[in-house]
Design a protein around this motif. Structure first.
Motif, PDB file in Angstrom:
ATOM      1  N   GLN A  37      -7.746  14.361   6.135  1.00  0.00           N
ATOM      2  CA  GLN A  37      -6.369  14.446   5.624  1.00  0.00           C
ATOM      3  C   GLN A  37      -6.101  13.354   4.598  1.00  0.00           C
ATOM      4  O   GLN A  37      -5.395  13.571   3.616  1.00  0.00           O
ATOM      5  N   VAL A  38      -6.680  12.189   4.843  1.00  0.00           N
ATOM      6  CA  VAL A  38      -6.541  11.091   3.882  1.00  0.00           C
ATOM      7  C   VAL A  38      -7.141  11.526   2.553  1.00  0.00           C
ATOM      8  O   VAL A  38      -6.563  11.328   1.487  1.00  0.00           O
ATOM      9  N   TYR A  77       5.714  10.371   5.389  1.00  0.00           N
ATOM     10  CA  TYR A  77       4.302  10.777   5.428  1.00  0.00           C
ATOM     11  C   TYR A  77       3.733  10.838   6.847  1.00  0.00           C
ATOM     12  O   TYR A  77       3.096  11.806   7.229  1.00  0.00           O
ATOM     13  N   LYS A 107      -7.482  14.534   1.396  1.00  0.00           N
ATOM     14  CA  LYS A 107      -6.674  15.577   0.766  1.00  0.00           C
ATOM     15  C   LYS A 107      -5.354  15.017   0.207  1.00  0.00           C
ATOM     16  O   LYS A 107      -4.953  15.346  -0.913  1.00  0.00           O
ATOM     17  N   ASP A 108      -4.713  14.148   0.985  1.00  0.00           N
ATOM     18  CA  ASP A 108      -3.370  13.684   0.596  1.00  0.00           C
ATOM     19  C   ASP A 108      -3.401  12.520  -0.386  1.00  0.00           C
ATOM     20  O   ASP A 108      -2.493  12.371  -1.202  1.00  0.00           O
ATOM     21  N   ILE A 109      -4.391  11.665  -0.249  1.00  0.00           N
ATOM     22  CA  ILE A 109      -4.363  10.406  -1.004  1.00  0.00           C
ATOM     23  C   ILE A 109      -5.509  10.324  -2.020  1.00  0.00           C
ATOM     24  O   ILE A 109      -5.272  10.188  -3.219  1.00  0.00           O
ATOM     25  N   ARG A 138       8.427   2.946   6.320  1.00  0.00           N
ATOM     26  CA  ARG A 138       7.322   3.875   6.525  1.00  0.00           C
ATOM     27  C   ARG A 138       6.571   3.538   7.805  1.00  0.00           C
ATOM     28  O   ARG A 138       6.176   4.417   8.568  1.00  0.00           O
ATOM     29  N   PRO A 148      -5.715  13.324  -4.901  1.00  0.00           N
ATOM     30  CA  PRO A 148      -4.689  13.218  -5.955  1.00  0.00           C
ATOM     31  C   PRO A 148      -4.906  12.023  -6.875  1.00  0.00           C
ATOM     32  O   PRO A 148      -4.639  12.107  -8.074  1.00  0.00           O
ATOM     33  N   ILE A 149      -5.409  10.931  -6.308  1.00  0.00           N
ATOM     34  CA  ILE A 149      -5.583   9.741  -7.132  1.00  0.00           C
ATOM     35  C   ILE A 149      -6.761   9.886  -8.091  1.00  0.00           C
ATOM     36  O   ILE A 149      -6.720   9.395  -9.216  1.00  0.00           O
ATOM     37  N   ILE A 177      -4.492   1.691   0.421  1.00  0.00           N
ATOM     38  CA  ILE A 177      -3.581   2.832   0.564  1.00  0.00           C
ATOM     39  C   ILE A 177      -4.231   3.947   1.377  1.00  0.00           C
ATOM     40  O   ILE A 177      -3.551   4.713   2.051  1.00  0.00           O
ATOM     41  N   HIS A 188       1.757   8.141  -5.827  1.00  0.00           N
ATOM     42  CA  HIS A 188       2.093   9.476  -6.332  1.00  0.00           C
ATOM     43  C   HIS A 188       3.174  10.162  -5.496  1.00  0.00           C
ATOM     44  O   HIS A 188       3.440  11.337  -5.673  1.00  0.00           O
ATOM     45  N   MET A 189       3.777   9.435  -4.560  1.00  0.00           N
ATOM     46  CA  MET A 189       4.821  10.046  -3.729  1.00  0.00           C
ATOM     47  C   MET A 189       6.131   9.282  -3.888  1.00  0.00           C
ATOM     48  O   MET A 189       6.134   8.067  -4.082  1.00  0.00           O
ATOM     49  N   LYS A 233       4.525  13.889   9.492  1.00  0.00           N
ATOM     50  CA  LYS A 233       3.985  15.246   9.472  1.00  0.00           C
ATOM     51  C   LYS A 233       2.942  15.463  10.560  1.00  0.00           C
ATOM     52  O   LYS A 233       2.584  16.582  10.866  1.00  0.00           O
ATOM     53  N   HIS A 234       2.499  14.354  11.147  1.00  0.00           N
ATOM     54  CA  HIS A 234       1.539  14.504  12.231  1.00  0.00           C
ATOM     55  C   HIS A 234       2.239  14.653  13.578  1.00  0.00           C
ATOM     56  O   HIS A 234       1.603  14.934  14.575  1.00  0.00           O
ATOM     57  N   ALA A 287       0.818  -1.215   0.000  1.00  0.00           N
ATOM     58  CA  ALA A 287       0.000   0.000   0.000  1.00  0.00           C
ATOM     59  C   ALA A 287       0.849   1.261   0.000  1.00  0.00           C
ATOM     60  O   ALA A 287       0.562   2.212   0.720  1.00  0.00           O
ATOM     61  N   LEU A 288       1.897   1.292  -0.809  1.00  0.00           N
ATOM     62  CA  LEU A 288       2.685   2.523  -0.933  1.00  0.00           C
ATOM     63  C   LEU A 288       1.864   3.549  -1.694  1.00  0.00           C
ATOM     64  O   LEU A 288       1.044   3.201  -2.530  1.00  0.00           O
ATOM     65  N   PHE A 289       2.114   4.821  -1.394  1.00  0.00           N
ATOM     66  CA  PHE A 289       1.375   5.867  -2.092  1.00  0.00           C
ATOM     67  C   PHE A 289       2.009   6.059  -3.469  1.00  0.00           C
ATOM     68  O   PHE A 289       3.153   6.509  -3.567  1.00  0.00           O
TER      69      PHE A 289
END
Ligand SMILES: Nc1ncnc2c1ncn2[C@@H]1O[C@H](COP(=O)(O)OP(=O)(O)OP(=O)(O)O)[C@@H](O)[C@H]1O
Ligand SMILES: [Mg+2]
Lengths: 383, 279
Positions: free
Chosen positions: B179-180, A119, B182-184, A167, B187-188, B166, A110-111, A122-123, A106-108
């Motif tokens: 936040q999920v 990731y 907005k971030d994930i 991660r 964009p997808i 994801i 687009h990053m 940031k929290h 489950a890697l993102f």
């Protein structure tokens, strides 16, 4: 392990209730139903801080469901889960001091690798410099520094697996959940990664709960493991306990190969029991287990490597005879299938200690042979 | 073996002819110097020049574009939210009904939609006094209501292909649901949002039937204007106007279509490669 970086605020906020030997994770009588189907049934487990704990079981036995309840993606139908003394009921996934490494990674997509690893940070309340340091440290830990700027699709499967691990570790979770972390890797890479995983666990000291359906992997990786079947935990113990002292037919049969014999208890005297085994046409002595009653029907189980083969009748107390039905040569050892008079087939492993041709074998097809074993080697099962 | 391709080819040619001959002939006749729409009198671009002097047409075009921009944007926002809700929140009460209600307008005749909207606006005015007059606002609302369906469907189908884990991973790493998103999630689905917007824009830009029910005095969109002019007879300047519209829409759809397609394909490949562990 790292200096100057504050742990996750959640981690700091959690009261450290578990002192000394108190279990770090307590799963109390947890069940989970999907509609009328019970995926997890009355599971109670205690996991100690800093250990690698494996959940082992066949497909569909509820391992992933149990893991997802620890992570907070599923709510138990009944029962409670405590992590570090804190009741997790009603606490959402994003507030738990737990991170998970997904089976699909489950890697993102687009990053970049670096952004993926950073990731979760940031929290956390930390400066950008600290965040960068932490990411660098993680990249270093999984040896991916040269790939920091690549996207997930630009790296290999094993590297992706390490990104997922980094991660999940970046936020310094108290508990890391790994769902079949090595299932997608090929054999060689898997062996290498098993070693790396244990290494990283020792370095970080994080408690690992690993789900696997591969018994060898569970044996190699874990300090302790739970064997599951149809939503239930069948046995909990160290790999040695589970392998050498299974307490049910299911566990004995699930781990390694084994031959089962029907047997009847003749007498029990102290640490040993005398049982009559019709298939062997004799009585044998075996290590006694609790719950043996004279006259009761039990199962006697023998692992292939615990049996000695010989042409002549051995001196050993526990000996019986059969005929070589089949044999296979595997280099370091040979596997024999011995047929007993009543038709039962027994598997026997014999180490090829000497270098010799076919003539050097203990026995070949259709030879009559004697099998013997130590009383300690036989496993008596009442369930 | 030989007859079949010939047969298929013939059918194909007929189909394409059916679709494009009227449009092409319209384009050709827009360069007709004769006043008569169907008799060729030589090449000329004078009708295009005339268009630019026609304030009525320019005003209608501006109005149409304004309405299309606003309604496309609003229906994209609403449709994205509805699509996410339908695709992600698996079992909420009324999900089936909502999902059916969102897609059924796809097969609803425009006339019915138009009449029901008209009745709705009249009743709304009766009870709340708003909107005082049918016009810009009601047309925009009507366009939102017809394009919302399409946007929702586009977003929903994009999301149902995406891997749920994801999003869970992001939540596991400490992100709250927004936040999920907005971030994930956003964009997808960005390419799907863009194509949804484009779809809504073109639907709004060329709608006649629903608009004619929802509009009021003084609010004449370009398609309505063309339609009312054509009722008095087809003139070459209408041909010229239509040709411009066709050209603009074709270019816009082509360009964004290619861009979206490429982004979508790259993203899909990224995702696919990221999920399959062995290369
Ligand atoms: N969301 C769900 N809805 C209904 N049934 C589910 C759901 N999730 C899991 N199950 C069922 O619960 C059982 C246990 O599933 P689980 O994913 O925990 O198995 P597993 O032990 O991880 O198996 P595997 O090794 O194949 O991954 C399965 O029979 C599965 O079909
Ligand atoms: Mg699973």
């Amino acid at each position: 392990m790292d200096s100057g970086i504050k742990g996750a605020p959640l981690a700091a906020a959690t009261a450290s209730g578990a002192a000394g030997g108190a279990p770090f994770i307590r799963i109390e009588d947890v069940s989970k139903s999907f509609g009328s189907f019970q995926a997890v049934r009355n599971v109670s487990l205690q996991i100690t801080k800093g250990e690698i704990f494996a959940l082992l079981g066949g497909s569909g036995c509820g391992k992933t469901t149990l893991l997802r309840m620890l992570a907070g993606f599923e709510t138990p139908t009944s029962g409670r889960i405590f992590i570090d003394g804190q009741d997790m009921t009603g606490i959402p996934a994003y507030e738990r001091p737990v991170n998970m490494m997904f089976q699909s990674y489950a890697l993102f997509p687009h990053m970049s690798v670096e952004k993926n690893i950073g990731y979760g940070l940031k929290h956390d309340r930390m400066t950008d410099a600290q965040r960068k340091d932490r990411v660098r440290e993680m990249l270093d830990l999984v040896q991916l520094t040269p790939f920091a700027h690549r996207k997930p699709h630009q790296i290999s499967g094993g590297q992706r697996q390490r990104v997922a691990l980094a991660r999940a570790l970046a936020r310094q979770p108290k508990l890391l959940l790994l769902d079949e972390p090595l299932a997608a890797l090929d054999k060689k890479l898997r062996e290498h990664t098993q070693f790396e995983l244990t290494n990283i666990q020792h370095k970080t000291g994080v408690t690992f709960v690993v789900v696997t359906h591969d018994q060898e992997e569970a044996m190699i990786l874990s300090d302790r493991m739970a064997v599951m079947d149809k939503g239930r935990v069948m046995q909990v113990g160290s790999p040695t306990d589970i392998y050498e002292f299974p307490d049910s037919r299911f566990v004995a049969g699930f781990i390694g190969s084994i031959t089962f014999f029907e047997a009847r208890v003749r007498s029990v005297s102290g640490a040993t029991a005398l049982v009559e085994v019709p298939a062997m046409q004799t009585c044998v002595t075996a290590r006694a287990v609790p719950g043996l009653a004279e006259g009761a029907l039990v199962t006697l189980a023998l692992r292939p490597e615990k049996i000695t083969l010989s042409r002549a009748r051995p001196e050993a107390a526990n000996a019986f005879s059969g005929v070589v039905h089949d044999l296979g040569y595997f280099g370091k050892d040979s596997l024999y299938k011995i047929a007993l008079p009543d038709g039962t087939t027994v598997s026997v492993n014999s180490v090829n200690a000497r270098r010799s041709g076919e003539s050097g074998r203990v026995a070949v097809w259709e030879d009559a042979v004697w099998l013997s074993f130590e009383p300690d080697a036989a496993i008596l099962l009442t369930a | 073996m030989n007859r079949r391709p010939t047969f298929l080819l013939t059918v194909l040619c007929f189909g394409f002819a059916f679709l494009y001959v009227p449009i092409v002939s319209m384009m050709v006749f827009s360069f007709n110097s004769s006043r008569l729409a169907t008799i060729w009198g030589g090449f000329s671009t004078k009708w295009y020049g005339k268009l630019l002097e026609n304030d009525q047409i320019l005003a209608a075009a501006k109005l149409s574009v304004e309405i299309a921009l606003i309604s496309a944007t609003l229906s994209t926002i609403l449709g994205t939210m509805a699509g996410i809700a339908l695709a992600r929140f698996r079992r909420f009460r009324g999900r089936m009904m909502l999902s059916g209600m969102v897609t059924s307008p796809l097969i609803m005749p425009d006339v019915i939609t138009g009449i029901s909207l008209l009745i709705f606006f009249i009743m709304l005015k009766e009870y709340t006094g708003w909107p005082a007059q049918r016009g810009f606002t009601t047309v925009t609302l009507a366009h939102i209501s017809i394009s919302l369906t399409y946007v929702t469907t586009v977003i929903q189908s994009r999301l149902s292909q995406a891997d749920l884990s994801i999003e869970e991973a992001a939540m596991d790493l400490g992100s709250r649901p927004w936040q999920v998103m907005k971030d994930i999630t956003l964009p997808i689905i960005a390419p799907a949002i863009l194509s949804g917007w484009l779809l809504a824009f073109t639907i709004s830009l060329d709608d006649v039937v629903v608009t004619s029910f929802a509009t009021g005095p003084g609010t004449t969109t370009l398609p309505i204007l063309i339609w009312s002019k054509v009722k008095l007879g087809v003139t070459p300047d209408i041909n010229a106007l239509a040709t411009i519209i066709v050209a603009v829409v074709a270019v816009a759809v082509l360009v964004t279509g290619i861009a979206v397609n490429r982004a979508e394909r790259r993203r899909d490949r990224d995702a696919r490669l990221a999920y399959q562990a062995n290369e």
